[in-house]
Design a protein around this motif. Structure first.
Motif, PDB file in Angstrom:
ATOM      1  N   ALA A 188     -15.774  -7.750  -2.612  1.00 27.92           N
ATOM      2  CA  ALA A 188     -15.123  -6.640  -3.579  1.00 27.92           C
ATOM      3  C   ALA A 188     -13.538  -6.863  -3.455  1.00 27.92           C
ATOM      4  O   ALA A 188     -12.594  -6.973  -4.311  1.00 27.92           O
ATOM      5  CB  ALA A 188     -15.488  -5.225  -3.449  1.00 27.92           C
ATOM      6  N   ILE A 189     -13.080  -6.763  -2.026  1.00 25.49           N
ATOM      7  CA  ILE A 189     -11.828  -6.837  -1.729  1.00 25.49           C
ATOM      8  C   ILE A 189     -11.086  -8.429  -1.851  1.00 25.49           C
ATOM      9  O   ILE A 189      -9.666  -8.325  -1.794  1.00 25.49           O
ATOM     10  CB  ILE A 189     -11.514  -6.231  -0.428  1.00 25.49           C
ATOM     11  N   ALA A 190     -11.895  -9.237  -1.793  1.00 18.17           N
ATOM     12  CA  ALA A 190     -11.551 -10.513  -1.933  1.00 18.17           C
ATOM     13  C   ALA A 190     -11.238 -10.924  -3.619  1.00 18.17           C
ATOM     14  O   ALA A 190     -10.726 -12.172  -3.812  1.00 18.17           O
ATOM     15  CB  ALA A 190     -12.323 -11.592  -1.464  1.00 18.17           C
ATOM     16  N   LYS A 191     -11.531 -10.043  -4.552  1.00 16.13           N
ATOM     17  CA  LYS A 191     -11.572 -10.352  -5.667  1.00 16.13           C
ATOM     18  C   LYS A 191     -10.268 -10.976  -6.330  1.00 16.13           C
ATOM     19  O   LYS A 191      -9.342 -10.583  -5.994  1.00 16.13           O
ATOM     20  CB  LYS A 191     -11.953  -9.185  -6.722  1.00 16.13           C
ATOM     21  N   GLY A 192     -10.413 -12.008  -7.258  1.00 16.05           N
ATOM     22  CA  GLY A 192      -9.253 -12.782  -7.503  1.00 16.05           C
ATOM     23  C   GLY A 192      -8.938 -14.079  -6.788  1.00 16.05           C
ATOM     24  O   GLY A 192      -7.979 -14.736  -7.147  1.00 16.05           O
ATOM     25  N   PHE A 193      -9.241 -13.988  -5.297  1.00 17.09           N
ATOM     26  CA  PHE A 193      -8.658 -14.961  -4.623  1.00 17.09           C
ATOM     27  C   PHE A 193      -9.066 -16.531  -5.139  1.00 17.09           C
ATOM     28  O   PHE A 193      -8.309 -17.347  -4.886  1.00 17.09           O
ATOM     29  CB  PHE A 193      -9.334 -14.861  -3.192  1.00 17.09           C
ATOM     30  N   GLU A 194     -10.323 -16.579  -5.492  1.00 16.62           N
ATOM     31  CA  GLU A 194     -10.819 -17.784  -5.951  1.00 16.62           C
ATOM     32  C   GLU A 194      -9.790 -18.605  -7.184  1.00 16.62           C
ATOM     33  O   GLU A 194      -9.928 -19.602  -7.246  1.00 16.62           O
ATOM     34  CB  GLU A 194     -12.097 -17.900  -6.327  1.00 16.62           C
ATOM     35  N   GLY A 231      -3.325   1.263  -2.640  1.00 16.46           N
ATOM     36  CA  GLY A 231      -4.755   1.527  -2.507  1.00 16.46           C
ATOM     37  C   GLY A 231      -5.482   0.625  -3.461  1.00 16.46           C
ATOM     38  O   GLY A 231      -6.831   0.841  -3.336  1.00 16.46           O
ATOM     39  N   MET A 232      -4.796  -0.090  -4.506  1.00 17.68           N
ATOM     40  CA  MET A 232      -5.701  -0.600  -5.379  1.00 17.68           C
ATOM     41  C   MET A 232      -5.657  -2.345  -5.120  1.00 17.68           C
ATOM     42  O   MET A 232      -6.305  -3.167  -5.777  1.00 17.68           O
ATOM     43  CB  MET A 232      -5.149  -0.635  -6.688  1.00 17.68           C
ATOM     44  N   LEU A 233      -4.783  -2.808  -4.249  1.00 20.55           N
ATOM     45  CA  LEU A 233      -4.722  -4.015  -3.934  1.00 20.55           C
ATOM     46  C   LEU A 233      -5.961  -4.702  -3.447  1.00 20.55           C
ATOM     47  O   LEU A 233      -6.658  -4.304  -2.724  1.00 20.55           O
ATOM     48  CB  LEU A 233      -3.560  -4.150  -3.095  1.00 20.55           C
ATOM     49  N   ARG A 234      -5.992  -5.974  -3.905  1.00 18.76           N
ATOM     50  CA  ARG A 234      -7.152  -7.113  -3.490  1.00 18.76           C
ATOM     51  C   ARG A 234      -6.321  -8.064  -3.194  1.00 18.76           C
ATOM     52  O   ARG A 234      -5.310  -8.523  -3.596  1.00 18.76           O
ATOM     53  CB  ARG A 234      -8.032  -7.016  -4.595  1.00 18.76           C
ATOM     54  N   ALA A 235      -7.364  -9.229  -2.670  1.00 17.92           N
ATOM     55  CA  ALA A 235      -6.705 -10.390  -2.083  1.00 17.92           C
ATOM     56  C   ALA A 235      -6.185 -11.027  -3.239  1.00 17.92           C
ATOM     57  O   ALA A 235      -4.930 -11.863  -3.040  1.00 17.92           O
ATOM     58  CB  ALA A 235      -7.502 -11.206  -1.406  1.00 17.92           C
ATOM     59  N   GLY A 236      -6.708 -10.984  -4.656  1.00 13.52           N
ATOM     60  CA  GLY A 236      -6.134 -12.016  -5.615  1.00 13.52           C
ATOM     61  C   GLY A 236      -4.860 -11.307  -5.953  1.00 13.52           C
ATOM     62  O   GLY A 236      -4.442 -12.082  -7.400  1.00 13.52           O
ATOM     63  N   ASP A 237      -4.438 -10.072  -5.621  1.00 15.52           N
ATOM     64  CA  ASP A 237      -3.266  -9.528  -6.308  1.00 15.52           C
ATOM     65  C   ASP A 237      -2.028 -10.165  -5.601  1.00 15.52           C
ATOM     66  O   ASP A 237      -1.020 -10.109  -6.343  1.00 15.52           O
ATOM     67  CB  ASP A 237      -3.122  -8.223  -5.984  1.00 15.52           C
ATOM     68  N   MET A 238      -2.029 -10.779  -4.445  1.00 16.56           N
ATOM     69  CA  MET A 238      -1.002 -11.231  -3.821  1.00 16.56           C
ATOM     70  C   MET A 238      -0.052 -12.285  -4.339  1.00 16.56           C
ATOM     71  O   MET A 238      -0.874 -13.254  -4.855  1.00 16.56           O
ATOM     72  CB  MET A 238      -1.337 -11.629  -2.300  1.00 16.56           C
ATOM     73  N   LEU A 239       1.020 -12.263  -4.340  1.00 18.57           N
ATOM     74  CA  LEU A 239       1.976 -13.314  -4.836  1.00 18.57           C
ATOM     75  C   LEU A 239       2.640 -14.237  -3.669  1.00 18.57           C
ATOM     76  O   LEU A 239       2.804 -13.926  -2.630  1.00 18.57           O
ATOM     77  CB  LEU A 239       2.987 -12.831  -5.431  1.00 18.57           C
TER      78      LEU A 239
END
Length: 315
Positions: free
Chosen positions: A300-306, A100-108
């Protein structure tokens, strides 16, 4: 007033519907389901970066939907999606971070051939880049065996685990489960927690060359698709169908009720219209859009993707 008779509209000889046509040509499943403007299917993108962003946002939204559905079980459960630019890489969720906390920028980004972490930000809770090892062995085997698919979903749901103990496929007892008519398998063995390649390869072999789902005995469910949206929707459909099957079996246990099984011909018709990749992508969009909105919008859900960087020399 006398009780009404039950109309037997499914008696022998009842013909299955014909595929609808337009100007003498069979409608696509999306055309057939759309009254008025035809719904759009799987989108295309001008760049790999734009497609990757879309995939990882929808991957995060799928996980958030899983959390809302109660599919969490400690650190178990994983989704992988093949990278659109570098097919030797698959994006996976970090180990030990709540769905429930995952965002796009969290993925490996994990190298399918070796398991090397090729890209990704550290987990905010641990400061480390850690994927699920069992997930790697399962997903890498499926991606290697099935170049036609781009996403794999696996989790340990309550209904999925409960039905898996019987090592039986689902009966075609509802219109919805017919989406998986002749397209789901059973892995009727259990090799323990997957800590090596062999068990992952056996799961991939059980899934086969054309199935979109499998019931893993004493373990859980696995689904695949051309998009994470498709695989995620099929996973929820599979889990709900397991729950319905368990309820029906319990209702029939007294012997006073009899299951009415949809015929192979009718089930095959339903599957033809419902199992197409663009339809299944569209089926998922309501839940995906809800989760994006609930997260505070796409940014917001894309956070960290960049900040995600793939070393193209090693990919």
């Amino acid at each position: 007033m006398a009780p009404s008779a039950i109309s037997d509209t499914s008696a022998a000889g009842h013909s299955v519907q014909e595929i609808p046509t337009i100007n003498g040509k069979e409608k696509t499943p999306l055309e057939a389901i759309s009254q008025g403007d035809v719904l759009p299917g799987i989108p295309t993108f001008p760049t790999y970066a734009a497609e990757r962003r879309h995939i990882l946002i929808h991957m995060a939204a799928t996980f958030r939907h899983w959390a809302r559905q109660g599919f969490c079980e400690g650190q178990s459960g994983h989704i992988s999606v093949r990278d659109p630019e570098f097919p030797g890489l698959m994006w996976m969720n970090p180990l030990s971070r709540h769905f429930g906390m995952l965002r796009a920028g969290d993925m490996l980004a994990v190298e399918i051939a070796t398991g090397r972490i090729a890209a990704g930000n550290p987990n905010p809770a641990t400061g480390l880049r850690t994927a699920n090892a069992a997930g790697y062995w399962i997903h890498s085997a499926v991606h290697n065996a099935r170049p036609d698919i781009h996403a794999v979903c696996h989790a340990h749901t309550r209904a999925g685990r409960a039905w898996s103990v019987f090592a039986r496929p689902l009966d075609m007892i509802t219109q919805d489960v017919c989406t998986l008519h002749d397209r789901h398998a059973v892995y009727s063995a259990y090799g323990g927690i997957v800590f090596a390649a062999d068990e992952g390869k056996r799961i991939a072999a059980a899934l086969g060359a054309r199935n979109k789902a499998a019931i893993l005995m004493n373990h859980g469910l696995i689904t695949v698709g051309e998009t994470v949206d498709e695989a995620g929707f099929l996973f929820g459909l599979m889990d709900r169908s397991c729950e319905i099957q368990l309820q029906v079996e319990a209702a029939c246990a007294s012997g006073n009720l009899e299951k009415q099984i949809i015929s192979d011909e009718e089930a095959a018709y339903n599957c033809k219209m419902a199992n197409e990749a663009n339809v299944l992508y569209r089926e998922a969009q309501g839940d995906i859009e809800y989760e994006i909105e609930a997260a505070g919008g796409e940014a917001a859900i894309a956070k960290g993707f960049e900040t995600l960087q793939i070393d193209s020399q090693k990919a």
